[in-house]
Write an enzyme that holds these catalytic residues in place. Structure first.
Site, mmCIF file in Angstrom:
data_model
loop_
_atom_site.group_PDB
_atom_site.id
_atom_site.type_symbol
_atom_site.label_atom_id
_atom_site.label_comp_id
_atom_site.label_asym_id
_atom_site.label_seq_id
_atom_site.Cartn_x
_atom_site.Cartn_y
_atom_site.Cartn_z
ATOM 1 N N ARG A 55 39.833 20.563 41.283
ATOM 2 C CA ARG A 55 40.607 19.352 41.584
ATOM 3 C C ARG A 55 42.111 19.572 41.385
ATOM 4 O O ARG A 55 42.920 19.033 42.132
ATOM 5 C CB ARG A 55 40.125 18.187 40.724
ATOM 6 C CG ARG A 55 38.884 17.534 41.304
ATOM 7 C CD ARG A 55 38.426 16.355 40.493
ATOM 8 N NE ARG A 55 37.425 15.587 41.226
ATOM 9 C CZ ARG A 55 36.645 14.662 40.676
ATOM 10 N NH1 ARG A 55 36.742 14.401 39.387
ATOM 11 N NH2 ARG A 55 35.771 14.003 41.416
ATOM 12 N N LYS A 216 16.564 12.264 44.871
ATOM 13 C CA LYS A 216 15.927 10.951 44.947
ATOM 14 C C LYS A 216 16.281 10.120 46.165
ATOM 15 O O LYS A 216 17.443 10.020 46.547
ATOM 16 C CB LYS A 216 16.295 10.143 43.699
ATOM 17 C CG LYS A 216 15.587 10.676 42.473
ATOM 18 C CD LYS A 216 15.911 9.835 41.279
ATOM 19 C CE LYS A 216 15.044 10.244 40.088
ATOM 20 N NZ LYS A 216 15.414 9.498 38.903
ATOM 21 N N GLY A 373 28.670 14.428 44.933
ATOM 22 C CA GLY A 373 27.815 14.985 43.879
ATOM 23 C C GLY A 373 27.698 16.493 43.894
ATOM 24 O O GLY A 373 28.692 17.206 43.802
ATOM 25 N N GLY A 396 31.162 9.654 43.627
ATOM 26 C CA GLY A 396 30.831 8.249 43.875
ATOM 27 C C GLY A 396 31.573 7.641 45.058
ATOM 28 O O GLY A 396 30.991 6.898 45.852
HETATM 29 C C1 3PG Z 1 34.664 11.226 39.453
HETATM 30 O O1 3PG Z 1 34.700 12.306 38.866
HETATM 31 O O2 3PG Z 1 33.674 10.813 40.057
HETATM 32 C C2 3PG Z 1 35.923 10.419 39.476
HETATM 33 O O3 3PG Z 1 36.915 11.054 38.762
HETATM 34 C C3 3PG Z 1 35.674 9.025 38.974
HETATM 35 O O4 3PG Z 1 35.265 9.051 37.641
HETATM 36 P P1 3PG Z 1 34.381 7.861 37.061
HETATM 37 O O5 3PG Z 1 33.050 7.963 37.735
HETATM 38 O O6 3PG Z 1 34.311 8.071 35.585
HETATM 39 O O7 3PG Z 1 35.068 6.572 37.435
HETATM 40 MG MG MG Z 2 31.722 9.450 39.084
#
Ligand code: 3PG
Ligand code: MG
Length: 423
Positions: A55, A216, A373, A396
């Site tokens: 990142r 899943k 993911g 996410g």
């Molecule tokens: C991640 O790694 O998915 C993002 O940095 C967001 O982090 P979080 O899910 O803790 O909000």
């Molecule tokens: Mg996350």
């Protein structure tokens, strides 16, 4: 690739031009200004050092460009989930050094993101240097999307930039409330993510396939429902394929599957048939007694999975069939591995498909966008991370976009466009 290069480079006259309704910071004259950038430098740490710099490395060009154009850059990030309390385990300090190396500019660490510490740092900000503020989540108000906290953050800069697509699903003070308080723009990495996702979802060159894997069905119901209405092909692999096989009344032995999702799998297959989306399920799988390196893998057709074994990867006939679908397609969306790729030999199916997809990209026959993911880890393990069209490091946020949900961080910026010009 043209689509993935947001336009509006600096020096052009079209300063008001917005990409996808998002103002591009590269079209703004930032010389001499304090630019407050929300980055996602939420990197894994091990024993107080950065364990994976992906990142940071990806973000570095954003900051390098801003500093080179004369901006005084102040960076905000979160790191982990410290739940609103200052906790040295989650300090952003180790990131500073790695970012200095990646960007080529000195990075000063500022041990709080608001208050006198930040104000003092701001008054000593030397041109040509970057300041990195301490973890935003040391303050509870950040995740509460507090306006007053956003106001305290906003004094750290004259212009706000969000370059953290992977946080866009969070309505937090640094991604949402702050946008209303200052001139706000999107950064190049965020724009590239949005462009990549729009390339594959909104207006793909057809035929378009989605390859969805992972363990899943239950965590990807909304995504699958979206995809069957938009894709020409839906390739399903990983543990979730077992639930679909069970829905087709095949005996999956000890394979991971979700009995309570069988009805959902059937609904998804019916919706796919209705909308002309062809679903590809494994024809054969690699099974073993256990998931470990010493397990003896065996390749079997899906109608002959032994009762005492579990499917851990797709088989070679399936890999060939996926390859043929990819040859037919012009666009691919990839989310999730086809097998338990972390454990040899169960990564072979994922790796073979990944390499073939990368080859098709290299010869210009396929646009492949991947993310969410485990996907980045799987494609890195296959050594194709830099050979596919676009690989998102968002988890996410990528998944929520695929679900068709609007992302608060992006929406806030879009609404900003009418008054994006700085006086
Ligand atoms: C991640 O790694 O998915 C993002 O940095 C967001 O982090 P979080 O899910 O803790 O909000
Ligand atoms: Mg996350």
């Amino acid at each position: 690739m043209g689509l993935l290069q947001p336009h509006g480079g600096h020096g052009r006259r079209d300063r008001r031009r917005a990409v996808n309704g998002l103002g591009d910071i590269r079209s703004v004259d930032v010389a001499g200004r304090r630019v407050l950038v929300r980055a996602d430098l939420n990197v894994p740490l091990r024993n107080g050092t950065v364990a994976d710099t992906t990142r940071i490395d990806r973000f570095a060009p954003t900051v390098t460009d801003l500093v080179a154009r004369g901006a005084r850059v102040v960076l905000m990030t979160h790191l982990g989930r410290p739940a609103g309390e200052a906790n040295p385990v989650y300090s952003a300090r180790p990131v500073a050094d790695r970012l200095a190396r990646a960007s080529g500019y000195p990075v000063t660490f500022v041990p709080d993101c608001v208050g006198t510490v930040a104000e003092h740092a701001a008054s000593h900000h030397e041109a040509g240097t970057i300041q990195l503020l301490e973890n935003l989540r040391f303050h509870k108000a950040e995740e509460e999307n507090s306006r007053s906290f956003a106001l305290r953050l906003s004094v750290n800069g004259d212009i706000y930039v969000n370059d953290a697509f992977s946080c866009a699903h969070r309505a937090h003070a640094s991604t949402h409330a702050i946008v209303r308080l200052m001139p706000a723009y999107a950064g190049p990495s965020l724009l590239a993510e949005v462009a990549a996702l729009e390339t594959v979802l909104e207006n793909p060159v057809r035929p378009v396939a989605a390859l969805v894997g992972g363990p899943k069905v239950s965590s990807k119901i909304a995504i699958l429902e979206q995809l069957v209405t938009r894709m020409d092909h839906l390739i399903i692999g990983g543990g979730m394929a077992n639930t679909f096989l069970a829905a087709k009344r095949l005996d999956v032995g000890r394979s991971l599957h979700e009995r309570d999702c069988i009805g959902i799998a059937r609904t998804i297959m019916a919706k796919a048939a209705e909308s002309g989306c062809r679903i590809l399920l494994p024809d054969d799988v690699v099974v073993a007694h256990d998931l470990n390196e010493t397990a003896t893998p065996l390749e079997v057709p899906v109608n002959a999975i032994p009762a005492d074994r579990m499917a851990l990867d797709v088989g070679s006939a399936t890999v060939m069939r996926i390859g043929r679908v990819l040859e037919e397609c012009r666009t691919l969306l990839w989310n999730g591995p086809l097998g338990a790729f972390e454990i040899d030999p169960f990564g072979r199916g994922t790796f073979a498909v990944a390499r073939y997809a990368a080859e098709l990209v290299q010869v210009g026959r396929l646009t492949a966008i991947a993310g969410g993911g485990d996907t980045a880890a799987a494609l890195s393990a296959a050594r194709v991370a830099d050979r596919i069209t676009y690989l998102s490091t968002a988890g996410g946020a990528f998944l929520e976009w695929l679900e068709g949900r609007s992302l608060p961080g992006i929406e806030a910026l879009r609404n900003k466009v009418p008054n994006m010009e700085i006086a």
